[in-house]
Motif scaffolding. Structure first.
Motif, PDB file in Angstrom:
ATOM      1  N   GLY A 170     -41.819 -33.613   3.703  1.00 18.19           N
ATOM      2  CA  GLY A 170     -42.687 -33.871   5.083  1.00 18.19           C
ATOM      3  C   GLY A 170     -42.268 -35.018   6.044  1.00 18.19           C
ATOM      4  N   LEU A 171     -41.791 -35.958   5.372  1.00 22.06           N
ATOM      5  CA  LEU A 171     -40.955 -37.215   6.080  1.00 22.06           C
ATOM      6  C   LEU A 171     -40.087 -36.833   6.827  1.00 22.06           C
ATOM      7  N   TRP A 187     -39.212 -34.530  14.223  1.00 24.91           N
ATOM      8  CA  TRP A 187     -40.229 -34.044  15.212  1.00 24.91           C
ATOM      9  C   TRP A 187     -40.276 -35.249  16.240  1.00 24.91           C
ATOM     10  N   VAL A 188     -40.732 -36.413  15.751  1.00 22.59           N
ATOM     11  CA  VAL A 188     -40.824 -37.552  16.633  1.00 22.59           C
ATOM     12  C   VAL A 188     -39.751 -37.900  17.478  1.00 22.59           C
ATOM     13  N   LEU A 215     -45.177 -28.684  12.352  1.00 19.92           N
ATOM     14  CA  LEU A 215     -44.429 -30.089  12.717  1.00 19.92           C
ATOM     15  C   LEU A 215     -45.689 -30.846  13.043  1.00 19.92           C
ATOM     16  N   LYS A 216     -46.653 -30.587  13.876  1.00 21.47           N
ATOM     17  CA  LYS A 216     -47.571 -31.585  14.448  1.00 21.47           C
ATOM     18  C   LYS A 216     -48.802 -31.746  13.154  1.00 21.47           C
ATOM     19  N   THR A 229     -46.767 -35.201   4.207  1.00 18.02           N
ATOM     20  CA  THR A 229     -45.905 -36.566   3.892  1.00 18.02           C
ATOM     21  C   THR A 229     -47.152 -37.557   3.272  1.00 18.02           C
ATOM     22  N   THR A 231     -41.437 -34.797   9.911  1.00 23.08           N
ATOM     23  CA  THR A 231     -41.983 -35.607  10.574  1.00 23.08           C
ATOM     24  C   THR A 231     -41.000 -36.476  11.752  1.00 23.08           C
ATOM     25  N   VAL A 232     -39.945 -37.179  11.042  1.00 27.90           N
ATOM     26  CA  VAL A 232     -39.201 -38.100  11.741  1.00 27.90           C
ATOM     27  C   VAL A 232     -38.442 -37.507  12.812  1.00 27.90           C
ATOM     28  N   ALA A 288     -46.572 -31.110   8.503  1.00 21.27           N
ATOM     29  CA  ALA A 288     -45.656 -32.356   8.007  1.00 21.27           C
ATOM     30  C   ALA A 288     -46.292 -33.535   7.872  1.00 21.27           C
ATOM     31  N   PRO A 289     -46.818 -34.018   8.849  1.00 14.30           N
ATOM     32  CA  PRO A 289     -47.408 -35.590   8.463  1.00 14.30           C
ATOM     33  C   PRO A 289     -48.457 -35.439   7.547  1.00 14.30           C
TER      34      PRO A 289
END
Length: 183
Positions: A171-172, A178-179, A7-8, A15, A175-176, A11-12
């Protein structure tokens, strides 16, 4: 630990890489749909002069107007004579009857380009294209000279577009999530 690293970092990165590849694939598909070298002209008794900027394989296609559902098949038997303008040297034309593995293009206005045959351009320059059977081309249909797009180039490009879209989307989403603290 492993999902947290995914995730850290992955994923970004996935993306950004997915969006980058998606944009590159869409730009390449746009160049195939609307090539930079494309000459359109009506079939007639006069030779049409076309300027080809680079050596390579080119197609002669028939351009079917939008909303034409019955195109007929007589245009597949049309013959063409191609020669260099400067030297007058003849270029061999190879007709392709009902070629299944040809890439057919449809532009944004609904006109469909169906390949009739191909020829090899030995050097950049001006060429003359003459339809020897203009009566086989229906009125309202145009002829087009454009670069040849092999199916083995087009199919991986479409698959790359699909995979890059999936990569960017997944990936998006991760990322969303996870954030937002949901994962």
């Amino acid at each position: 630990m492993a999902p947290d690293i995914f995730l850290k970092f992955l994923a970004p990165i996935g993306t950004v890489a997915g969006f980058y590849l998606l944009i590159r694939c869409i730009m390449s598909l746009a160049r195939i749909i609307s090539p930079d070298v494309r000459e359109r002209f009506p079939a007639g008794t006069d030779a049409k002069r076309v300027t080809l900027p680079r050596a390579g394989r080119y197609l002669i296609s028939i351009v079917v107007p939008p909303f034409t559902f019955i195109t007929g098949t007589t245009h597949f038997s049309a013959r063409f004579a191609i020669r260099q303008s400067a030297s007058g040297a003849a270029i061999e034309y190879q007709g392709s009857r009902f070629a299944v593995m040809q890439v057919q293009r449809t532009d944004m206005s609904g006109r469909k380009s169906i390949p009739l045959g191909r020829f090899e351009c030995p050097a950049p320059g001006d060429y003359e294209v003459l339809c020897l059977d203009p009566d086989r081309i229906r009125p309202g249909f145009l002829l087009e000279v454009s670069p040849h797009i092999p199916a083995l180039t087009f199919v991986p490009l479409v698959l790359g577009t699909i995979l890059s879209f999936i990569m960017a989307g997944v990936g998006l989403i991760f990322t969303v999530l996870w954030v937002a603290g949901k994962i």
